[in-house]
Design a protein around this motif. Structure first.
Motif, short mmCIF file in Angstrom:
data_model
loop_
_atom_site.label_atom_id
_atom_site.label_comp_id
_atom_site.label_asym_id
_atom_site.label_seq_id
_atom_site.Cartn_x
_atom_site.Cartn_y
_atom_site.Cartn_z
N ARG A 29 0.84 -1.20 0.00
CA ARG A 29 0.00 0.00 0.00
C ARG A 29 0.88 1.26 0.00
O ARG A 29 0.63 2.21 -0.74
CB ARG A 29 -0.91 -0.02 1.23
N LEU A 30 1.93 1.23 0.81
CA LEU A 30 2.86 2.36 0.88
C LEU A 30 3.57 2.57 -0.46
O LEU A 30 3.66 3.69 -0.97
CB LEU A 30 3.89 2.12 1.98
N ALA A 31 4.05 1.48 -1.07
CA ALA A 31 4.74 1.58 -2.35
C ALA A 31 3.82 2.12 -3.44
O ALA A 31 4.22 2.94 -4.26
CB ALA A 31 5.30 0.22 -2.75
N ALA A 32 2.57 1.68 -3.44
CA ALA A 32 1.62 2.14 -4.45
C ALA A 32 1.31 3.62 -4.29
O ALA A 32 1.13 4.33 -5.28
CB ALA A 32 0.32 1.32 -4.36
N THR A 33 1.28 4.10 -3.07
CA THR A 33 0.94 5.50 -2.80
C THR A 33 2.13 6.43 -2.95
O THR A 33 2.00 7.53 -3.48
CB THR A 33 0.37 5.64 -1.37
N THR A 34 3.31 5.99 -2.50
CA THR A 34 4.46 6.90 -2.43
C THR A 34 5.67 6.45 -3.24
O THR A 34 6.56 7.24 -3.47
CB THR A 34 4.93 7.05 -0.97
N GLY A 35 5.72 5.17 -3.60
CA GLY A 35 6.91 4.65 -4.26
C GLY A 35 8.04 4.33 -3.28
O GLY A 35 9.15 4.02 -3.69
N LEU A 36 7.75 4.38 -1.99
CA LEU A 36 8.76 4.13 -0.95
C LEU A 36 8.53 2.80 -0.27
O LEU A 36 7.41 2.31 -0.21
CB LEU A 36 8.71 5.23 0.12
N THR A 37 9.61 2.25 0.26
CA THR A 37 9.50 1.09 1.14
C THR A 37 9.26 1.62 2.56
O THR A 37 9.51 2.80 2.84
CB THR A 37 10.78 0.25 1.12
N PRO A 38 8.83 0.76 3.48
CA PRO A 38 8.66 1.23 4.86
C PRO A 38 9.94 1.81 5.46
O PRO A 38 9.90 2.85 6.13
CB PRO A 38 8.21 -0.04 5.60
N SER A 39 11.08 1.19 5.19
CA SER A 39 12.34 1.71 5.73
C SER A 39 12.67 3.08 5.16
O SER A 39 13.14 3.97 5.87
CB SER A 39 13.49 0.74 5.44
N GLN A 40 12.43 3.25 3.87
CA GLN A 40 12.68 4.55 3.24
C GLN A 40 11.78 5.62 3.85
O GLN A 40 12.23 6.74 4.11
CB GLN A 40 12.47 4.46 1.73
N LEU A 41 10.52 5.28 4.07
CA LEU A 41 9.60 6.25 4.66
C LEU A 41 10.04 6.61 6.09
O LEU A 41 9.99 7.78 6.47
CB LEU A 41 8.16 5.74 4.66
N LEU A 42 10.46 5.63 6.87
CA LEU A 42 10.90 5.92 8.23
C LEU A 42 12.08 6.90 8.23
O LEU A 42 12.11 7.84 9.02
CB LEU A 42 11.29 4.63 8.96
N VAL A 43 13.04 6.66 7.34
CA VAL A 43 14.20 7.56 7.26
C VAL A 43 13.74 8.95 6.82
O VAL A 43 14.13 9.96 7.40
CB VAL A 43 15.28 6.99 6.32
N ALA B 68 1.48 9.84 2.77
CA ALA B 68 1.80 8.42 3.02
C ALA B 68 0.73 7.79 3.91
O ALA B 68 0.28 8.41 4.87
CB ALA B 68 3.16 8.29 3.68
N PRO B 69 0.33 6.56 3.58
CA PRO B 69 -0.66 5.89 4.43
C PRO B 69 -0.05 5.52 5.78
O PRO B 69 1.17 5.48 5.94
CB PRO B 69 -1.00 4.62 3.63
N ASP B 70 -0.92 5.28 6.74
CA ASP B 70 -0.50 4.88 8.08
C ASP B 70 0.33 3.61 8.01
O ASP B 70 -0.09 2.62 7.42
CB ASP B 70 -1.75 4.65 8.93
N LEU B 71 1.53 3.66 8.58
CA LEU B 71 2.37 2.48 8.62
C LEU B 71 1.88 1.53 9.71
O LEU B 71 1.39 1.96 10.75
CB LEU B 71 3.82 2.85 8.93
N LEU B 72 2.07 0.26 9.47
CA LEU B 72 1.72 -0.76 10.46
C LEU B 72 2.37 -0.45 11.80
O LEU B 72 1.75 -0.60 12.85
CB LEU B 72 2.17 -2.14 9.94
N GLN B 73 3.63 0.00 11.76
CA GLN B 73 4.31 0.26 13.02
C GLN B 73 3.73 1.45 13.77
O GLN B 73 3.78 1.49 14.99
CB GLN B 73 5.81 0.43 12.83
N GLU B 74 3.15 2.42 13.06
CA GLU B 74 2.50 3.53 13.75
C GLU B 74 1.26 3.05 14.49
O GLU B 74 1.03 3.42 15.63
CB GLU B 74 2.13 4.64 12.76
N ARG B 75 0.49 2.20 13.83
CA ARG B 75 -0.69 1.63 14.48
C ARG B 75 -0.27 0.80 15.69
O ARG B 75 -0.87 0.87 16.76
CB ARG B 75 -1.44 0.75 13.48
N PHE B 76 0.76 -0.03 15.48
CA PHE B 76 1.26 -0.86 16.58
C PHE B 76 1.71 0.01 17.75
O PHE B 76 1.35 -0.26 18.90
CB PHE B 76 2.42 -1.75 16.11
#
Length: 161
Positions: free
Chosen positions: A26-40, A106-114
């Motif tokens: 979902r993140l890649a489709a919306t932003t083109g980023l991986t979760p690690s890239q978005l965190l950085v 960017a959509p809500d990351l799983l880790q933010e929800r967690f």
């Protein structure tokens, strides 16, 4: 009875992995980023100006991982690198205007929800979950792994706005 518990644990692990995979897609489709890239990118955006070593320490990523991710973010025009004025050895990272826009959509990351839900639990329950997860990491020979892949998946293909 042991088989039922083992199978239940394996099913729970598969559900967690699937949730992470779906969130990443979902993140890649919306932003083109991986979760690690978005965190950085979020960390750079949050601080305004930072260094790769601060990001590595904050996110518990390896220095090589952060460097690789920043290379990709810079190539995509999301961050800039410059040398420190006092110490030319220091590399400073700054977000671009495009970074702020991308982070905001960017959509809500799983880790933010967690994190939100985990922090609402009582301390004793948090400690039990942490102990179980640490043990699980050891059982899977993942106890000493970097928390982000060394080569964070592929180039950033940002969707057209």
């Amino acid at each position: 009875m042991t088989d039922q518990i083992t199978n239940g644990a394996l099913r729970a692990i598969r559900r967690i992995l699937r949730a992470a995979e779906q969130g990443g897609r979902r993140l890649a489709a919306t932003t083109g980023l991986t979760p690690s890239q978005l965190l950085v990118l979020q960390q750079i955006e949050k601080t305004g100006v930072t260094t790769p070593s601060v990001i590595a320490a904050t996110l518990h990523f390896g220095q090589a991982t952060v460097t690789n991710i920043v290379d990709r973010l810079e190539a995509a025009g999301l961050v800039t690198r410059s040398r420190g004025e006092r110490d030319k050895r220091q590399i400073l990272l700054r977000p671009t205007a495009a970074a702020g826009q991308l982070v905001n959509r960017a959509p809500d990351l799983l880790q933010e929800r967690f994190t939100d839900r985990f922090e609402s639990l009582p301390a004793w329950e948090q400690a039990m979950i942490l102990a179980a997860l640490e043990k699980l990491a050891l059982l899977l020979d993942a106890g000493d792994m970097d928390v982000a892949p060394l080569l964070d998946a592929g180039p950033i293909d940002r969707p057209a706005d």
